[in-house]
Enzyme design. Structure first.
Site, mmCIF file in Angstrom:
data_model
loop_
_atom_site.group_PDB
_atom_site.id
_atom_site.type_symbol
_atom_site.label_atom_id
_atom_site.label_comp_id
_atom_site.label_asym_id
_atom_site.label_seq_id
_atom_site.Cartn_x
_atom_site.Cartn_y
_atom_site.Cartn_z
ATOM 1 N N LYS A 128 -2.596 5.898 -4.551
ATOM 2 C CA LYS A 128 -3.694 6.834 -4.265
ATOM 3 C C LYS A 128 -3.504 8.170 -4.975
ATOM 4 O O LYS A 128 -2.371 8.643 -5.126
ATOM 5 C CB LYS A 128 -3.789 7.081 -2.745
ATOM 6 C CG LYS A 128 -3.711 5.806 -1.911
ATOM 7 C CD LYS A 128 -3.907 6.020 -0.422
ATOM 8 C CE LYS A 128 -3.568 4.748 0.349
ATOM 9 N NZ LYS A 128 -2.177 4.639 0.796
ATOM 10 N N TYR A 167 3.346 9.807 -0.762
ATOM 11 C CA TYR A 167 4.411 9.224 0.068
ATOM 12 C C TYR A 167 5.790 9.437 -0.567
ATOM 13 O O TYR A 167 6.813 9.290 0.109
ATOM 14 C CB TYR A 167 4.198 7.723 0.325
ATOM 15 C CG TYR A 167 2.915 7.347 1.032
ATOM 16 C CD1 TYR A 167 2.081 8.306 1.615
ATOM 17 C CD2 TYR A 167 2.529 6.011 1.130
ATOM 18 C CE1 TYR A 167 0.902 7.944 2.243
ATOM 19 C CE2 TYR A 167 1.346 5.645 1.770
ATOM 20 C CZ TYR A 167 0.533 6.616 2.310
ATOM 21 O OH TYR A 167 -0.638 6.244 2.924
ATOM 22 N N ASP A 201 0.853 -1.193 0.000
ATOM 23 C CA ASP A 201 0.000 0.000 0.000
ATOM 24 C C ASP A 201 0.889 1.243 0.000
ATOM 25 O O ASP A 201 1.588 1.513 0.975
ATOM 26 C CB ASP A 201 -0.890 0.003 1.248
ATOM 27 C CG ASP A 201 -1.852 1.187 1.248
ATOM 28 O OD1 ASP A 201 -2.966 1.038 0.704
ATOM 29 O OD2 ASP A 201 -1.477 2.262 1.757
ATOM 30 N N HIS A 228 -7.563 9.687 -2.154
ATOM 31 C CA HIS A 228 -6.876 9.632 -0.854
ATOM 32 C C HIS A 228 -7.667 10.306 0.271
ATOM 33 O O HIS A 228 -7.774 9.774 1.373
ATOM 34 C CB HIS A 228 -5.486 10.262 -1.017
ATOM 35 C CG HIS A 228 -4.476 9.816 -0.023
ATOM 36 N ND1 HIS A 228 -3.143 9.688 -0.311
ATOM 37 C CD2 HIS A 228 -4.594 9.471 1.296
ATOM 38 C CE1 HIS A 228 -2.483 9.279 0.772
ATOM 39 N NE2 HIS A 228 -3.349 9.148 1.759
#
Ligand code: NAD
Length: 279
Positions: free
Chosen positions: A76, A51, A46, A109
């Protein structure tokens, strides 16, 4: 190596119920960490555009000799890319970084309700799925009013809702909605992000002791037996192994009930941002 059980999504696809989440895994460390996760047996990763580590995830996937259909990869759509055709550009960028021609699951998200563009973002994800860029689509951090609205507007029910969920913050309104609409819940921050003394709490410590497991394993087992999908994060190999080693014991109904009773229904157990306040 134990095989992780899968759960069936409402679109017929299967998802490994336990995976590896890479929020806050530093980009420079991500290839190593994901490679170790794949080595010890994780098959579900994930990540998210925000990120900043999709390239490391992609590098680890490329370096592994695993067949693509044995891996489940989620990423996402970030909050500033909901408008116009931005979701299509965003997924193309994510796929490029991941080195994949499609992901298994693509999520909105956050709903960012102040911008009032999450219904549009969701309708674009439907198009991305229909175009074959992702096998399944879902949302994250969506509250019941957001969920009602996207379903009313598009007629498409998300496969998952990925929400902050751990014993002190069980989000019952959302989990009940999900059960009624055949939506799977993914628990993010399943270990409370280490932000409160979850492992020292009596119901958790007692369950761990009774089964000769660690408190983290007892909490992960609680999520799994509740039917939630989880992907705890760690960059330490021994914890990656520990977090995956949760398929050889079962909490009793009484142990589950004791952890259920840790919920703070007033929301005071939340450890991260409220979805209405992320815009
Ligand atoms: P988490 O609850 O998984 O906590 C991670 C922390 O727990 C680690 O930093 C580590 O210190 C500790 N830990 C891990 N395994 C342990 C063990 N066996 N024993 C003791 N301590 C242990 O929190 P998280 O990383 O925020 O959540 C997991 C994943 O959920 C993320 O990596 C990400 O993929 C996803 N996530 C999604 C959102 C979202 O908005 N959709 C937000 C946060 C996280």
């Amino acid at each position: 190596m134990a095989t992780t059980p899968t759960v069936k999504l409402n679109d017929g696809n299967d998802i490994p119920q336990l995976g590896y989440g890479v929020f806050k895994v530093p980009p420079a460390d991500t290839e190593r960490a994901v490679s170790e996760a794949l080595e010890v047996g994780y098959r579900h990763i994930d990540t998210a555009a925000i990120y900043g580590n999709e390239e490391g995830v992609g590098a680890a996937i490329a370096a592994s000799d695993l067949p693509r259909d044995e891996l489940f990869v989620t990423t996402k759509l970030w909050n500033d890319r909901h408008d116009g055709d931005e979701p299509r550009a965003a997924i193309a960028e994510s796929l490029e970084k991941l080195g994949l021609d499609k992901v298994d699951l693509y999520l909105v998200h956050w709903p960012t309700p102040a911008h009032d563009n999450y219904v549009h973002a969701w309708s674009k994800l439907v198009e991305l799925r229909d175009a074959g860029l992702t096998r399944s689509i879902g949302v994250s951090n969506h509250l019941v009013p957001h969920l009602d609205r996207i379903v009313a507007a598009t007629g498409v029910v998300p496969a998952v809702n990925q929400i902050e969920l751990h014993p002190a913050h069980q989000q019952r309104a959302i989990t009940e909605w999900a059960a009624q609409h055949d939506v799977r819940i993914e628990s993010w921050g399943p270990l409370g992000q280490g932000k409160y003394d979850l492992f020292g709490a009596e119901p958790v410590a007692a369950a761990a002791k009774a089964h000769d497991k660690t408190p983290a394993q007892a909490v992960l087992r609680w999520h799994l037996q509740k039917g939630f999908i989880v992907f705890p994060k760690s960059v330490r190999r021994e914890r990656l192994e520990e977090n995956l080693d949760v398929f050889d014991f079962e909490l009793t109904d009484a142990e589950i009930a004791a952890i259920d009773a840790m919920d703070r229904p007033d929301g005071s157990g939340r450890v991260s941002a409220h979805p209405d306040e992320v815009n």
